[in-house]
Design a protein around this motif. Structure first.
Motif, PDB file in Angstrom:
ATOM      1  N   ASP A 429      85.586  40.477  75.241  1.00 30.05           N
ATOM      2  CA  ASP A 429      85.758  39.043  75.510  1.00 30.05           C
ATOM      3  C   ASP A 429      86.286  38.304  74.288  1.00 30.05           C
ATOM      4  N   GLY A 430      85.890  38.753  73.096  1.00 26.15           N
ATOM      5  CA  GLY A 430      86.347  38.118  71.861  1.00 26.15           C
ATOM      6  C   GLY A 430      87.649  38.679  71.344  1.00 26.15           C
ATOM      7  N   ARG A 431      88.286  39.560  72.134  1.00 26.44           N
ATOM      8  CA  ARG A 431      89.569  40.187  71.777  1.00 26.44           C
ATOM      9  C   ARG A 431      89.472  40.974  70.478  1.00 26.44           C
ATOM     10  N   GLU A 432      88.302  41.547  70.222  1.00 26.46           N
ATOM     11  CA  GLU A 432      88.146  42.397  69.055  1.00 26.46           C
ATOM     12  C   GLU A 432      88.610  43.808  69.381  1.00 26.46           C
ATOM     13  N   GLU A 433      88.776  44.623  68.337  1.00 22.41           N
ATOM     14  CA  GLU A 433      89.271  45.990  68.527  1.00 22.41           C
ATOM     15  C   GLU A 433      88.224  46.884  69.179  1.00 22.41           C
ATOM     16  N   GLY A 434      86.947  46.597  68.971  1.00 26.26           N
ATOM     17  CA  GLY A 434      85.870  47.408  69.514  1.00 26.26           C
ATOM     18  C   GLY A 434      84.618  47.213  68.690  1.00 26.26           C
ATOM     19  N   ILE A 435      83.724  48.209  68.695  1.00 23.38           N
ATOM     20  CA  ILE A 435      82.492  48.121  67.922  1.00 23.38           C
ATOM     21  C   ILE A 435      82.263  49.430  67.165  1.00 23.38           C
ATOM     22  N   MET A 436      81.430  49.364  66.133  1.00 25.03           N
ATOM     23  CA  MET A 436      80.965  50.541  65.406  1.00 25.03           C
ATOM     24  C   MET A 436      79.468  50.681  65.662  1.00 25.03           C
ATOM     25  N   VAL A 437      79.051  51.891  65.953  1.00 23.89           N
ATOM     26  CA  VAL A 437      77.628  52.200  66.126  1.00 23.89           C
ATOM     27  C   VAL A 437      77.243  53.169  65.027  1.00 23.89           C
ATOM     28  N   LYS A 438      76.183  52.835  64.245  1.00 19.64           N
ATOM     29  CA  LYS A 438      75.837  53.637  63.069  1.00 19.64           C
ATOM     30  C   LYS A 438      74.356  54.007  63.069  1.00 19.64           C
ATOM     31  N   ASN A 439      74.106  55.227  62.656  1.00 26.12           N
ATOM     32  CA  ASN A 439      72.738  55.703  62.480  1.00 26.12           C
ATOM     33  C   ASN A 439      72.168  55.109  61.192  1.00 26.12           C
ATOM     34  N   PRO A 440      71.071  54.363  61.259  1.00 26.75           N
ATOM     35  CA  PRO A 440      70.502  53.740  60.039  1.00 26.75           C
ATOM     36  C   PRO A 440      70.105  54.764  58.978  1.00 26.75           C
ATOM     37  N   GLU A 441      69.881  56.020  59.384  1.00 27.02           N
ATOM     38  CA  GLU A 441      69.454  57.053  58.441  1.00 27.02           C
ATOM     39  C   GLU A 441      70.631  57.810  57.833  1.00 27.02           C
ATOM     40  N   SER A 442      71.867  57.471  58.226  1.00 29.41           N
ATOM     41  CA  SER A 442      73.031  58.236  57.778  1.00 29.41           C
ATOM     42  C   SER A 442      73.312  58.007  56.298  1.00 29.41           C
ATOM     43  N   VAL A 443      73.558  59.102  55.562  1.00 26.56           N
ATOM     44  CA  VAL A 443      74.006  59.011  54.184  1.00 26.56           C
ATOM     45  C   VAL A 443      75.530  58.906  54.202  1.00 26.56           C
ATOM     46  N   TYR A 444      76.111  58.501  53.085  1.00 30.23           N
ATOM     47  CA  TYR A 444      77.568  58.288  53.025  1.00 30.23           C
ATOM     48  C   TYR A 444      78.253  59.603  52.655  1.00 30.23           C
ATOM     49  N   ARG A 445      79.051  60.114  53.591  1.00 29.30           N
ATOM     50  CA  ARG A 445      79.762  61.377  53.376  1.00 29.30           C
ATOM     51  C   ARG A 445      81.263  61.116  53.441  1.00 29.30           C
ATOM     52  N   PRO A 446      81.955  61.118  52.310  1.00 22.68           N
ATOM     53  CA  PRO A 446      83.392  60.826  52.299  1.00 22.68           C
ATOM     54  C   PRO A 446      84.192  61.784  53.182  1.00 22.68           C
ATOM     55  N   ASN A 447      85.213  61.233  53.814  1.00 10.85           N
ATOM     56  CA  ASN A 447      86.202  62.000  54.581  1.00 10.85           C
ATOM     57  C   ASN A 447      85.570  62.889  55.648  1.00 10.85           C
ATOM     58  N   THR A 448      84.595  62.348  56.364  1.00 10.22           N
ATOM     59  CA  THR A 448      84.049  63.096  57.490  1.00 10.22           C
ATOM     60  C   THR A 448      83.838  62.158  58.661  1.00 10.22           C
TER      61      THR A 448
END
Length: 922
Positions: A429-448
């Motif tokens: 409705d807001g003409r956005e590209e979409g959404i991101m769903v993230k696991n709160p426990e996720s660590v930051y893993r580059p290029n994955t």
């Protein structure tokens, strides 16, 4: 390894001692070896010999710069950040080879080089320039070249640097030096290194793993091939602590595709985070004291655009003071957006601007704004191993937000699939590209993409995106695995014919090259093989109109009548001067080849313009309903003997073998169901037709009794244009089922009436659909009143008719029809100072008269047909309510202020409404 003596002894490196021929011999051996493990074994032997030679030359010096990097950058040329672009195409190499070898311009070998893509001239190597060149050179070059690996790298560095400086002659000299001093087999591999595609059957991950167990992981962090080779020189030393360092680019963590109905399982039923997926450029901001650097997702630096200090660039001067005291170092991950300060809105890629442009504010009125959603370094503390919920707490400690310059992405919690579906619908409705769903426990893993982040966009979910049926009019010769056939296609839309006949002219629209399997592509090429013609820009075909200057032209063209329609899905329609339509598709992919649909029923220029105006070019056609059956991933079709191979799976009929007939209500009646409703989907309608004695078909023919449809989609529109079928609402058949008897059609049941049925209706009904003979039911009476109102409102001639008349009789585009296709509701109550009463807004009344003067239909009600709502810029208190109304409607309307009207009149055309939508005030 044979040593080369081409370098000075004071500059001794392994690369200066090893001949380029040795490396090419390795690649030749790997390419001919079968099996991934055996290929890796061959490479490992080479790496081990290199390491032993390195020890002989240098011993165990710890700070030595010399490493395997000179060879690795040639083995993985696409990862070589030092020379991103050589500015050399196969055609340029072909001309230089012809010059060096003194070939006649019309000789067979020169023709093979220049036309390497054409199957007839290149023979079995069509599309593979390196192989074509090898067979031309093999009898004309020495058996072994004289250059070392270091020599070749020096030449390639010089070519890349001079190309960046636009110095053509040094580039030419270095290429000639390489061509004259290498053997045919060496030149074959050199060409593949230049075009950055080796084709040896070993992946990037495999090559890096052969060099060192930790090589791929370290490269994912720092994006620096030279550093990987230098730090991991000893295979026995493990990189236990892989840290993210300031001013060292790396590929950020990425999102995996997801869908709302799977979120609970993906998150193991636990709470998750939801964020807006912004339509911008991924950017990492590095800060070290008063110095700043910006890196894109691919590791390319854009500090020169956004600024290295508080006095330079389009962003840094505005955010330098926002960082809190005590913040010396940090690395922030976010999305760089274009923010329009006047309208307080974010631009999209559909508005054709590049946020990385240094003159963005002057040319488009947008300013750079960074939406921060993660932090990886806090002073000297690396945060990547902390869970996301802990990392987010650090962002607030780093900087104060500045509207339109640097913000923190808003995160909300989700607990089930419905929360995700609701968030996706808000984004649509807001003409956005979409959404991101993230696991709160996720660590930051580059290029994955396997780290617990999921991107959910309308184009990933079947049924949410408008699918376009466009016709193939051009082809592009393939290379690599697609060599010898057309691998990409130019598609076009039809210009409607004035006489109602099949269209004769088509406008180029987009280029597609994905969505189909290799087998589907091969079968399609065989089908069209006899109809392709070489495209000659000096004598272009009359049926195909390209953009001025042939900015995008195909290698070959095909007449639409000999071609095929493809069903294409894309994210949105964006502006483009490369195609005649003035626009093209963003991320197009082929859903299926429409063998069931005639070429002349493709999308028209008129329909394209309607889509382009709808929702600012976004192609999200509807909202997501979690109760609908979950869309399934497209699978390769398995065709059985009883199924026609030309029929797409979505057009197959239901299995009727187990359906028992319970009535003869529809006996001898053939019915085609195009689509159904939520309560009565297409398969259910088809099942009931068979139960009541009817026959179902997937494509209407001469014996078809009627067509059932619930929604007027592209296919229904095309059938309406043919004007030979009765297209009936599905609700008619549902009434027949509920009453268990056949009920004759009434005008209110019809989406489209064939000439034969219309003559019958003319005998039984008046112009409003009121029967002369039978008693009128409540729902029929409502239809009659609606039709009477329509006739009165439009005085028997609607604005579309007037627009056609203007187009036919006023070719110079009279300005008085500027808003002819707009139906505008004027919100003309203005709150006065005491906020207790409202008075008519005379200024909007005057604008309403002006709108009528320029052809608009001004509606007194906010009905379903309204395309625009006009709000006074001095009172925007109702914007929030109007947005809520718009959110609930399937047909969206634009909310604009009076400035949009003035701008359109000044420009003489309808402008993009997005920047004129008022902001909410209380």
């Amino acid at each position: 390894m044979a040593a080369s003596t081409s370098r000075d002894a004071n500059e001794v490196t392994v690369a200066s001692k090893v001949g380029f021929a040795e490396l090419c011999g390795l690649l030749e051996k790997i390419s001919k070896t079968q099996g991934n493990d055996k290929k890796k074994k061959v490479l490992k032997e080479f790496v081990d010999i290199w390491r032993n030679y390195h020890k002989e030359l240098h011993g165990d010096k710890p700070d030595l710069v010399d490493s395997f990097y000179p060879a690795m950058r040639l083995l993985l040329p696409h990862l070589d950040k030092e020379r991103l672009a050589y500015g050399i195409k196969e055609n340029m190499l072909a001309k230089l080879m012809i010059e060096v070898l003194c070939l006649g311009k019309d000789s067979p070998d020169a023709t093979r080089l220049l036309n390497f893509k054409a199957p007839k001239t290149a023979r079995g190597d069509a599309g593979d320039f390196a192989n074509v060149a090898y067979y031309v050179l093999k009898n004309r070059c020495p058996d072994k070249g004289t250059l070392a690996i270091q020599d070749v790298n020096d030449c390639l560095d010089a070519i890349a640097n001079n190309n960046a400086a636009k110095k053509k002659e040094p580039v030419r000299k270095n290429i000639l030096h390489l061509l004259k001093n290498l053997s045919a087999i060496e030149q074959k591999w050199l060409i593949r290194m230049i075009v950055k595609e080796l084709k040896v059957g070993l992946s990037q991950a495999s090559m890096l793993s052969v060099y060192h167990t930790d090589a791929e992981e370290l490269y994912n962090v720092n994006n620096n091939l030279e550093k990987v080779c230098r730090l991991l020189r000893d295979p026995a030393v493990r990189a236990h602590e892989i840290g993210i360092t300031i001013f060292s680019p790396f590929t950020p963590m990425l999102g995996e595709r997801g869908s709302p109905e799977k979120v609970e399982n993906l998150m193991d039923g636990k709470m998750y985070f939801i964020e807006t997926k912004f339509d911008g450029e991924r950017m990492l901001l590095h800060k070290n004291e008063e110095e700043y650097k910006y890196f894109s997702r691919s590791g390319k630096e854009y500090t020169h655009v956004f600024g290295s200090n508080a006095f330079d660039g389009s962003l840094t001067p505005y955010i330098a003071n926002s960082f809190k005291p005590g913040i010396k170092k940090c690395i922030l991950d976010g999305e760089m957006l274009g923010y329009h300060a006047q309208t307080q809105t974010y631009g999209t890629k559909a508005e054709k601007f590049d946020i990385k442009s240094s003159d963005l504010a002057e040319t488009k009125g947008y300013q750079a704004c960074l939406q921060v959603f993660d932090i990886l370094l806090y002073n000297d503390k690396v945060l990547t191993n902390l869970p996301l919920k802990e990392r987010l707490k650090y962002i607030d400690k780093v900087f104060n937000t500045i509207e339109g310059r640097i913000l923190i992405s808003q995160v909300k919690e989700g607990h089930n699939n419905q929360d995700c579906a609701d968030a996706l619908n808000e984004a649509i409705d807001g003409r956005e590209e979409g959404i991101m769903v993230k696991n709160p426990e996720s660590v930051y893993r580059p290029n994955t993409r396997k780290g617990g982040w999921f991107k959910i966009k309308p184009e990933y979910i079947g049924g949410l995106m408008d699918e376009l049926d466009i016709v193939i009019v051009g082809g592009y010769f393939g290379v690599g695995s697609r060599a010898g056939m057309m691998s990409h296609f130019m598609c076009a839309v039809a210009v409607p014919s004035d006489d109602g006949e099949h269209p004769q002219v088509f406008h180029s629209f987009c280029k597609v090259g994905s969505g189909y399997s290799k087998k589907e592509l091969s079968d399609f090429n065989k089908k069209l093989a006899d109809h392709w013609q070489v495209f000659d820009k000096r004598n272009p075909p009359d049926c195909l109109i390209l953009a001025a200057g042939f900015k995008e032209k195909p290698d070959a063209w095909i007449h639409p009548s000999k071609s095929c329609i493809v069903q294409v899905k894309a994210a949105e329609i964006t502006e483009s001067d490369k195609y005649k339509t003035g626009c093209t598709l963003r991320f197009p992919r082929v859903e299926c080849f429409r063998d069931d649909k005639p070429w002349f029923e493709c999308l028209s220029t008129v329909e394209l313009e309607e889509l382009r105006q709808k929702s600012g070019g976004k192609l999200a056609g509807t909202r997501y309903d979690l109760d609908d059956s979950a869309p399934v991933k497209k699978k390769r079709k398995v065709i059985s003997r009883v199924v026609r191979p030309t029929l797409g799976s979505r057009f197959k009929a239901i299995d009727t073998s187990n359906i028992t007939q319970i009535s003869k209500m529809l006996e001898n009646k053939e019915i085609c169901v195009i689509n159904g409703s939520e309560d009565w989907p297409k398969p259910e309608l088809e099942k009931k037709i068979v139960e009541y004695g009817g026959t179902i078909v997937q494509n209407p023919g001469g014996e078809t009794y009627c067509i059932l449809a619930d929604k007027i989609a592209v296919r229904v529109n095309n059938l309406i244009k043919r004007n030979i079928y009765d297209i009936v609402k599905g609700t008619w058949f549902v009434r027949c089922i509920e009453n268990e008897t056949y009920i004759p059609w009434t005008p209110g049941d019809m989406i489209h009436i064939s000439p034969k049925t219309q003559r019958k209706f003319d005998e039984d009904y008046d112009v409003y659909g009121d029967s002369y003979y039978t008693d009128t039911q409540e729902d029929q009476l409502k239809h009659v009143f609606d039709k009477m109102e329509k006739f009165e409102d439009e005085d028997m001639l609607d604005n579309e008719d007037i627009a056609k008349i203007e187009e036919n009789y006023f070719p110079d585009e009279s300005p008085y029809g500027l808003f002819r296709t707009c139906r505008i509701y004027v919100d003309n109550n203005l709150v006065i100072s005491d906020a207790s009463t409202k008075i008519p807004n005379s200024s909007l009344d005057l604008i309403g008269l002006e709108l009528r003067f320029f052809g608009a239909t001004v509606s007194e009600r906010l009905d379903e047909k309204v395309s625009h709502v006009l709000i006074d810029s001095k009172d925007t208190s109702r914007v929030g309510q109007l947005r809520e109304v718009r959110r609930r409607r399937s047909k969206k309307f634009n909310i604009i202020n009076e400035d949009w009207i003035k701008t359109c009149i000044e420009e003489g055309e309808l402008c993009n409404e997005r920047k004129y939508e008022p902001t909410v005030t209380t």
